[in-house]
Design an enzyme around this catalytic site. Structure first.
Site, PDB file in Angstrom:
ATOM      1  N   GLU A   1       0.820  -1.216   0.000  1.00 55.12           N
ATOM      2  CA  GLU A   1       0.000   0.000   0.000  1.00 55.12           C
ATOM      3  C   GLU A   1       0.852   1.264   0.000  1.00 55.12           C
ATOM      4  OE1 GLU A   1      -3.617  -0.349   2.654  1.00 55.12           O
ATOM      5  OE2 GLU A   1      -2.487  -2.077   3.341  1.00 55.12           O
TER       6      GLU A   1
ATOM      7  N   SER B   1      -6.850  -2.237   2.335  1.00 54.57           N
ATOM      8  CA  SER B   1      -7.170  -1.687   1.013  1.00 54.57           C
ATOM      9  C   SER B   1      -7.688  -2.733   0.028  1.00 54.57           C
ATOM     10  CB  SER B   1      -5.945  -0.974   0.408  1.00 54.57           C
ATOM     11  OG  SER B   1      -5.574   0.121   1.203  1.00 54.57           O
TER      12      SER B   1
ATOM     13  N   TYR C   1      -9.389   3.908  -4.523  1.00 54.11           N
ATOM     14  CA  TYR C   1      -8.429   4.984  -4.700  1.00 54.11           C
ATOM     15  C   TYR C   1      -8.440   5.681  -6.050  1.00 54.11           C
ATOM     16  CZ  TYR C   1      -6.831   2.964  -0.368  1.00 54.11           C
ATOM     17  OH  TYR C   1      -6.787   2.500   0.908  1.00 54.11           O
TER      18      TYR C   1
ATOM     19  N   ARG D   1     -11.869   3.258  11.606  1.00 55.67           N
ATOM     20  CA  ARG D   1     -13.027   3.104  10.709  1.00 55.67           C
ATOM     21  C   ARG D   1     -13.392   1.630  10.616  1.00 55.67           C
ATOM     22  NH1 ARG D   1     -11.367   3.421   5.451  1.00 55.67           N
ATOM     23  NH2 ARG D   1     -12.353   1.411   5.036  1.00 55.67           N
TER      24      ARG D   1
ATOM     25  N   ASP E   1     -15.777  -1.442   8.964  1.00 56.44           N
ATOM     26  CA  ASP E   1     -16.487  -1.792   7.732  1.00 56.44           C
ATOM     27  C   ASP E   1     -17.532  -2.870   7.995  1.00 56.44           C
ATOM     28  OD1 ASP E   1     -14.841  -0.007   6.397  1.00 56.44           O
ATOM     29  OD2 ASP E   1     -13.408  -1.552   5.796  1.00 56.44           O
TER      30      ASP E   1
ATOM     31  N   GLU F   1     -14.252  -5.643   9.725  1.00 56.04           N
ATOM     32  CA  GLU F   1     -12.928  -5.329  10.267  1.00 56.04           C
ATOM     33  C   GLU F   1     -12.880  -3.886  10.725  1.00 56.04           C
ATOM     34  OE1 GLU F   1      -9.809  -4.394   7.098  1.00 56.04           O
ATOM     35  OE2 GLU F   1     -11.208  -5.650   5.979  1.00 56.04           O
TER      36      GLU F   1
ATOM     37  N   ASN G   1     -10.215  -0.541  10.726  1.00 59.89           N
ATOM     38  CA  ASN G   1      -9.012   0.045  10.122  1.00 59.89           C
ATOM     39  C   ASN G   1      -8.436   1.065  11.097  1.00 59.89           C
ATOM     40  OD1 ASN G   1      -9.374  -0.951   7.114  1.00 59.89           O
ATOM     41  ND2 ASN G   1     -11.364  -0.196   7.785  1.00 59.89           N
TER      42      ASN G   1
ATOM     43  N   GLY H   1      -7.428   5.488   5.239  1.00 62.88           N
ATOM     44  CA  GLY H   1      -6.877   6.334   4.189  1.00 62.88           C
ATOM     45  C   GLY H   1      -7.230   7.795   4.401  1.00 62.88           C
TER      46      GLY H   1
END
Length: 304
Positions: free
Chosen positions: A15, A141, A210, A249, A251, A265, A267, A271
């Site tokens: 990443e 990602s 992205y 964050r 998900d 999960e 994060n 990002g």
């Protein structure tokens, strides 16, 4: 005296490019807020570089292994340089998706059913009834994610290739159809919930995350209030149970037809690019990008 912030970016994970973009955006925003900023493309001499530089704080914009697995956090603890985001334990736990699910489930969060397997085992025979998802246990990602569709006779073979870059252990999870939803936690509160729709392709993969125009973000998510509230509650529960700090964050997947919501999960290093979700959610909550990164630096500490 202007506070000196080292923005850590780049590194050598898969990443790397995303991290460079996140770091550049955060560095510009911090400079606009009046900080003295040093941009560091992290290499394996990072401890020596930071020991000489002695910044007041480190803004961790690294993604993937080394950057969000507790390793750089340990370096910063040893050097006694306050840093943003989660600490050593929470980072190491969160990047191992299978371990994080155990902790979240024990705290009362409903998780997607799954099993941890080697990539070679998963390539020999189906490890779950299709449809199911295979993902590296410690990448972000959506790197290396493979969806095995219903009716597929043989398991995917690309996961057994010699040049497979994502480690030997995979998490296999039952595929939950429906909506992709995400929620950011900051300072012990929710910033809101966003629904993500991939503009092309079938799921929210690396390109959808992205590439400009790769995804459509609906913020706030147009879902039932009870589901919106449940996502916020479970995001905060997971954040606290795993020991996250700063901004995280979570998900989720939600199936309207069966009214099934599952946590996927957390994060710990979301990002921070121009197309990223956390800055959008912060704006929804009334914080512009500069205010967001300024808070993150003010929140930087040790023994996290």
């Amino acid at each position: 005296m202007t506070k000196h912030v080292a923005v850590l970016m780049g590194g050598w994970s898969v990443e790397r490019e995303v991290s460079l973009n996140s770091g550049a955006a955060c560095a510009r925003a911090l400079e606009a807020e009046g900080y003295r900023v040093t941009r560091i493309d992290v290499q394996r001499d990072i401890a020596e570089v930071l020991a000489k530089l002695q910044p007041d704080a480190a803004f961790n914009a690294l993604h993937g292994r080394f950057g969000e697995d507790g390793t750089i956090q340990g370096v910063l603890e040893i050097l006694r340089i306050p840093y943003t985001h989660s600490g050593v334990l929470a980072s190491a736990l969160s990047i191992r998706k299978d371990r994080a699910k155990i902790v979240a489930a024990a705290a009362g969060v409903r998780v997607a059913p799954g099993v941890t397997v080697s990539r070679f085992e998963a390539a020999k025979a189906h490890v779950l009834p299709a449809p199911y998802v295979l993902k590296p246990v410690d990448e972000g990602s959506s790197v290396g994610v493979v969806i095995v569709k219903e009716g597929r006779e043989h398991p995917p073979q690309e996961i057994a290739r010699e040049d497979w870059p994502c480690g030997d252990m995979l998490l296999a999870e039952s595929f939950v159809k429906g909506r992709e939803l995400t929620c950011a936690i900051m300072d012990g509160r929710s910033l809101g919930v966003t629904e993500i729709q991939a503009a092309t392709g079938e799921f929210y993969d690396y390109d959808a995350k992205y590439a400009k125009g790769g995804s459509i973000h609906i913020c706030p998510a147009q879902i039932l209030p009870k589901i919106y509230q449940q996502i916020e509650e479970w995001s905060l529960t997971a954040h606290q149970a795993i020991g996250c700090r700063g901004v995280s964050r979570s998900d989720f997947r939600y199936d309207d037809e069966t009214d099934t919501l599952v946590w996927l999960e957390v994060n710990t290093q979301p990002g921070m690019t121009e197309t990223s979700l956390v800055p959008e959610l912060a704006a929804h909550a009334g914080l512009n990008f500069g205010e967001l990164v300024k808070w993150m630096v003010a929140d930087a500490s040790l023994d996290r």
